[in-house]
Design an enzyme around this catalytic site. Structure first.
Site, PDB file in Angstrom:
ATOM      1  N   ASP A 158      51.355  74.129  94.456  1.00 44.97           N
ATOM      2  CA  ASP A 158      51.978  75.375  94.852  1.00 44.97           C
ATOM      3  C   ASP A 158      52.893  75.119  95.928  1.00 44.97           C
ATOM      4  O   ASP A 158      53.451  74.152  95.789  1.00 44.97           O
ATOM      5  CB  ASP A 158      50.755  76.117  95.273  1.00 44.97           C
ATOM      6  N   SER A 160      49.317  85.313  90.220  1.00 43.11           N
ATOM      7  CA  SER A 160      48.877  84.211  91.077  1.00 43.11           C
ATOM      8  C   SER A 160      47.570  84.344  91.615  1.00 43.11           C
ATOM      9  O   SER A 160      46.630  83.309  91.758  1.00 43.11           O
ATOM     10  CB  SER A 160      50.003  83.795  92.020  1.00 43.11           C
ATOM     11  N   HIS A 215      52.352  81.439 100.120  1.00 43.17           N
ATOM     12  CA  HIS A 215      51.840  81.517  98.587  1.00 43.17           C
ATOM     13  C   HIS A 215      50.850  80.537  98.468  1.00 43.17           C
ATOM     14  O   HIS A 215      49.640  80.806  98.207  1.00 43.17           O
ATOM     15  CB  HIS A 215      52.984  81.158  97.556  1.00 43.17           C
TER      16      HIS A 215
END
Length: 435
Positions: free
Chosen positions: A192, A374, A225
């Site tokens: 990620d 996600s 994220h």
């Protein structure tokens, strides 16, 4: 959006083949301060090519295996003499400028990212390279993105954050599942962006980090994220603050392959950074790989994904927002694909999980709401860790069947349920005579 309150791989020595001099190679957990470390953001997917040749290493062993360490000419870190010679000949013959390169031990390849000559037709050049017997792989450098909705401005401020705090956790009955398992002993690799290693809910949950993008520690810690995904999977429980992860006792490794070119937009990745990260995962014992990202099909990434699946790793991927499951990594039947729960039935074999308005960890010790497939994938990765903690030898097909068991929402549509999956697994083990 108003935020809620703040509540080794050992170092190896690699022979520098072309220079015949010894130099230390940085460990996986460190960030190499070389041009390769900062090359990813300067690559251009409209122009650059990923090129690979066979990399048989001359005895004695002269490399430390696949690593996230950047390679800088003329050192050829991790390359055998045959690979060095072939790459030099190819660059000279086709007029290629090398940007960066790296070894992939699991595939027996040495890869480089190259820039074609000015004005060259990339498609024609790729066709020529594909016909060259020395070339094992030649493909465009491609871009990928994480699947999170863009930040919403002026979003509703919840006046009862404690109830919403556990939204995805409650909807999947994770607290009930925790009576049997909290994910202990399961190693999860998150490919990620970076993540906030100092966050009070992530301290002690992230065992190691690897950076395939650059050597910027501040940017790594400030990436949103990866911090969000890590919190959903394994935020610490019973610490009197913040949230509880789906598998609060799982061990996390974070591989930064995506970065923010613009902090107000989504993070992006490319073939180069993702390949380095996946090659790094292959060198570990990580049982679960979370890929809350995606993009076009890619030959090199496909080979690495196939190798992960061949080794019985459980790969959890986020379904693209447009529903087109024909790219990387969602196009492989061995991957567990997850979509955000919706008002329409899921395609066959696709798992639905909470992905809207999910409260999770944010950089700088904060918490906030975020949405996207996600986040749905992160919920499922946590449940997979709960199941593997009970039965470590489960394969992907068995896990998918458990995830797709009756977990109906009030509207009758399916949504993954941690308690249902865990209970079904325990029942099947009892029937099989396991303790």
């Amino acid at each position: 959006m108003k935020k809620l309150p703040r509540a080794c791989f050992a170092a190896a020595m690699a022979l520098m083949l072309s220079a015949c001099a010894s130099a230390p190679a940085a460990s996986l957990g460190q960030r190499a301060s070389t041009p390769a470390a900062s090359a990813a953001a300067s690559m251009d997917s409209r122009r650059d090519i990923v090129l690979a040749v066979a990399n048989p290493l001359d005895p004695p062993g002269t490399h430390a295996g696949s690593s996230l360490v950047g390679y800088v000419p003329p050192g050829h870190y991790g390359a055998g003499q045959r690979a060095v010679s072939q790459l030099d000949d190819l660059k000279q013959h086709y007029g290629l400028r090398e940007v960066v390169g790296w070894p992939i031990k699991a595939l027996g390849l040495f890869c480089i990212v190259v820039e074609p000559p000015a004005g060259a037709d990339r498609d024609a050049l790729l066709q020529d390279l594909a016909k060259d017997g020395r070339v094992k792989l030649a493909q465009p450098l491609q871009n990928y993105e994480v699947y999170a909705d863009p930040p919403q401005q002026g979003a509703h401020k919840y006046n009862d954050p404690y109830a919403d705090l556990q939204r995805g956790f409650v909807e999947t009955d994770a607290a009930v599942a925790h009576e049997a398992s909290q994910g202990g002993g399961v190693h999860v690799a998150i490919v990620d962006t970076g993540a906030d290693l100092t966050h009070p809910d992530l301290k002690g949950r992230i065992a190691d980090t690897h950076n395939a993008v650059d050597d910027d520690q501040a940017a790594f810690d400030g990436d949103a994220h990866g911090t969000e995904v890590a919190g959903i999977i394994a935020a610490m429980g019973d610490n009197h603050q913040g949230i509880v992860g789906m598998a609060p006792k799982a061990q996390l490794s974070v591989y930064k392959a995506c970065w923010y070119a613009d902090r107000n937009a989504g993070a992006r990745c490319n073939s180069f950074t993702l390949a380095k990260a996946l090659a790094g995962v292959l060198d570990t014992d990580a049982r679960v790989v979370n890929l809350s990202l995606g993009g076009p099909a890619d030959p090199l990434l496909g080979k690495l994904l196939d190798e992960l699946l061949r080794q019985k790793r459980i790969v959890v991927a986020a379904r693209p927002p447009d529903g087109d499951a024909n790219g990387f990594p969602d196009n492989s039947p061995g991957v567990i694909v997850v979509r955000s729960s919706a008002s329409t039935p899921a395609p066959p074999g696709v798992v639905s999980a909470p992905g809207s308005d999910i409260l999770t960890t944010q950089p700088n010790g904060g918490y906030d709401f975020t949405s996207g497939s996600s986040m749905a994938a992160a919920h499922v990765t946590g449940i997979v860790a709960l199941l593997l903690s009970i039965a470590p030898d489960l394969d992907a097909d068995s896990i998918r069947k458990l995830l797709l068991l009756d977990g109906a929402r009030p509207d009758g549509l399916h949504q993954v349920n941690a308690a249902v999956a865990v209970q079904a697994l325990r029942t099947s083990l009892r029937h099989a005579g396991s303790p």
